[in-house]
Write an enzyme that holds these catalytic residues in place. Structure first.
Site, PDB file in Angstrom:
ATOM      1  N   CYS A 175       1.762   8.549  -7.872  1.00  0.00           N
ATOM      2  CA  CYS A 175       3.156   8.815  -7.821  1.00  0.00           C
ATOM      3  C   CYS A 175       3.842   9.419  -9.070  1.00  0.00           C
ATOM      4  CB  CYS A 175       3.940   7.353  -7.521  1.00  0.00           C
ATOM      5  SG  CYS A 175       5.681   7.158  -7.451  1.00  0.00           S
ATOM      6  N   HIS A 186       4.750  12.263  -1.603  1.00  0.00           N
ATOM      7  CA  HIS A 186       5.217  12.518  -0.375  1.00  0.00           C
ATOM      8  C   HIS A 186       5.321  13.866   0.052  1.00  0.00           C
ATOM      9  CE1 HIS A 186       6.207   8.218  -1.117  1.00  0.00           C
ATOM     10  NE2 HIS A 186       6.272   7.972   0.424  1.00  0.00           N
ATOM     11  N   GLU A 245       8.542   8.550   5.127  1.00  0.00           N
ATOM     12  CA  GLU A 245       8.285   7.029   5.469  1.00  0.00           C
ATOM     13  C   GLU A 245       8.539   6.649   6.729  1.00  0.00           C
ATOM     14  OE1 GLU A 245       7.037   4.370   3.242  1.00  0.00           O
ATOM     15  OE2 GLU A 245       6.244   5.927   1.646  1.00  0.00           O
ATOM     16  N   CYS A 271       6.411  15.430  -5.911  1.00  0.00           N
ATOM     17  CA  CYS A 271       6.472  14.108  -5.468  1.00  0.00           C
ATOM     18  C   CYS A 271       5.321  13.904  -4.514  1.00  0.00           C
ATOM     19  CB  CYS A 271       7.745  13.787  -4.538  1.00  0.00           C
ATOM     20  SG  CYS A 271       7.648  12.427  -3.552  1.00  0.00           S
ATOM     21  N   ASP A 301       1.206   3.956  -5.117  1.00  0.00           N
ATOM     22  CA  ASP A 301       2.389   4.694  -4.909  1.00  0.00           C
ATOM     23  C   ASP A 301       3.416   3.736  -4.359  1.00  0.00           C
ATOM     24  OD1 ASP A 301       4.078   7.307  -4.678  1.00  0.00           O
ATOM     25  OD2 ASP A 301       3.636   6.873  -2.457  1.00  0.00           O
ATOM     26  N   SER A 302       4.700   4.467  -4.230  1.00  0.00           N
ATOM     27  CA  SER A 302       5.854   3.363  -3.691  1.00  0.00           C
ATOM     28  C   SER A 302       5.627   3.464  -1.938  1.00  0.00           C
ATOM     29  CB  SER A 302       7.028   4.188  -3.697  1.00  0.00           C
ATOM     30  OG  SER A 302       7.034   5.553  -3.013  1.00  0.00           O
TER      31      SER A 302
HETATM   32  N1  DGL Z   1       5.750   9.461  -3.862  1.00  0.00           N
HETATM   33  C1  DGL Z   1       6.425   9.076  -5.047  1.00  0.00           C
HETATM   34  C2  DGL Z   1       6.847  10.276  -6.128  1.00  0.00           C
HETATM   35  O1  DGL Z   1       5.720  10.974  -6.149  1.00  0.00           O
HETATM   36  C3  DGL Z   1       7.951   8.628  -4.500  1.00  0.00           C
HETATM   37  C4  DGL Z   1       8.790   8.172  -4.332  1.00  0.00           C
HETATM   38  C5  DGL Z   1       9.893   7.331  -3.961  1.00  0.00           C
HETATM   39  O2  DGL Z   1       9.421   6.261  -3.610  1.00  0.00           O
HETATM   40  O3  DGL Z   1      10.935   7.730  -4.054  1.00  0.00           O
HETATM   41  O4  DGL Z   1       7.520  10.349  -6.630  1.00  0.00           O
END
Ligand code: DGL
Length: 269
Positions: A74, A187, A153, A185, A10-11
Site C-alpha cells: 500500500c 488499487h 472496492e 496506489c 493493504d487497506s
Molecule cells: N492501495 C492503497 C495505496 O496504495 C490504498 C489506498 C486507500 O485505502 O485509500 O495507497
C-alpha cells in the site's frame, strides 16, 4: 532456508495486485495477506492514523502469523510508516514506492513522469523524495486521485462514472506531457483500462507490483530466507471487513488462489 510465510497488507483489495505478482514470481512461497477493508480508504486519513494501522497490522503479521518478511503493499501506508516499521520490526520490510520509482525511471524516454496516488501519498511528498534519492534527472508531475479506490472496492473498474472521474483527475498529468504514468496506489492497476484509455496509447502505465516482487525475491536470495519445503504453497487471505465480499470480489481480482477468507483479529500495539 526459512519456511515461514511472507506477510503483506493493504487497506483492502489493492495489495492483491502485488500478491498476484508475488505468487507468479515466487510460486513456492507461503503468503499471509491482510486487507483492512473494515477501515479503508486510507488515502483521506491523516498519516498518523495510517501509521497506527500499519503498526497494528504489521505487528500482527509478525507476532501472530510468524512471517519472515513484511510487504507493505500500500503506497499510503508505505508513505506513512515504512521507515518506522523498518526500525521496529526484526524482519525485512519492503514498500512499494521505491520499486515503483525504479520501474518508472527505467521506462521513461522523454524524462517526464506522472505519478498518481491517494491524497495521503501525494501530499506526503514520498514520491518526490524517492525520485530525489534516486538522483534521476526526471520531471515529476504528481496528482491525487480521490475516489478511484472507492470504485475498485465496489468492484466497479470499468464504468462510465469512473471514466468521467478519470478524465477530470488525470488532466494535470496529461497536460504535463508525461510519457510514463506511475500508478502510485496499488488499487489503480485494476483501473488500468480506463486510465490507459484516458491517457492515450503513447503513455506507458507502470505499476510497482512486479518490481516489488523482484525486490522480495532478491532479499530472499541475499538473506537465504527462501522456502525450503517442496509442495503446494499456502496462501491465506484475511479481511477486517466483510469476509464474503472479500472472497467474491478478491477472487475476481486476484484469481483462483483466493478461495477462503478469514476474519481479522489484532490487538493494539
Ligand atoms: N492501495 C492503497 C495505496 O496504495 C490504498 C489506498 C486507500 O485505502 O485509500 O495507497
Amino acid at each position: 532456508m526459512d519456511d515461514r510465510p511472507i506477510g503483506m497488507f493493504d487497506s483492502g483489495f489493492g495489495g492483491l495486485t502485488v500478491a498476484r505478482a508475488l505468487i507468479d514470481l515466487l510460486p513456492d512461497e507461503d503468503l499471509v495477506y491482510i486487507g483492512d477493508t473494515g477501515r479503508y480508504p486510507y488515502g483521506p486519513r491523516p498519516l498518523d492514523e495510517v501509521r497506527h494501522f500499519a503498526r497494528q497490522i504489521a505487528g500482527a503479521l509478525v507476532d501472530d502469523h510468524g512471517v519472515k518478511m513484511v510487504v507493505v503493499a500500500c503506497n499510503t501506508a508505505s508513505a506513512a510508516a515504512l521507515d518506522l516499521l523498518r526500525f521496529e520490526l526484526e524482519v525485512p520490510v519492503v514498500g512499494v514506492i521505491e520499486p515503483g520509482v525504479r520501474a518508472a525511471v527505467q521506462a521513461t524516454r522523454n524524462r517526464r513522469i506522472g505519478v498518481i496516488g491517494t491524497v495521503g501519498t501525494i501530499s506526503s511528498g514520498a514520491y518526490q523524495r524517492a525520485v530525489r534519492s534516486h538522483r534521476a534527472q526526471v520531471e515529476l508531475t504528481c496528482s491525487a486521485c480521490p475516489g478511484f479506490v472507492e470504485f475498485v472496492e465496489r468492484g466497479e473498474t470499468d464504468s462510465e462514472q469512473v471514466h468521467v472521474l478519470a478524465e477530470r483527475l488525470l488532466h494535470p498529468v496529461k497536460e504535463a506531457g508525461v510519457d510514463t504514468l506511475l500508478l502510485g496506489c496499488t488499487h489503480y492497476p485494476f483501473l488500468a483500462r480506463t486510465i490507459g484509455d484516458v491517457m492515450g496509447r503513447r503513455v506507458v502505465l507502470v505499476s510497482s507490483a512486479d518490481e516489488t516482487a523482484f525486490e522480495v525475491r532478491s532479499i530472499l536470495e541475499d538473506t537465504g530466507l527462501g522456502r525450503r519445503s517442496a509442495g503446494k504453497a499456502n496462501h491465506r487471505f484475511i479481511s477486517s471487513g466483510d469476509v464474503d465480499l472479500f472472497r467474491q470480489l478478491g477472487r475476481r481480482l486476484l484469481g483462483p488462489e483466493l478461495d477462503r477468507v478469514e476474519p481479522a483479529t489484532w490487538t493494539d500495539r
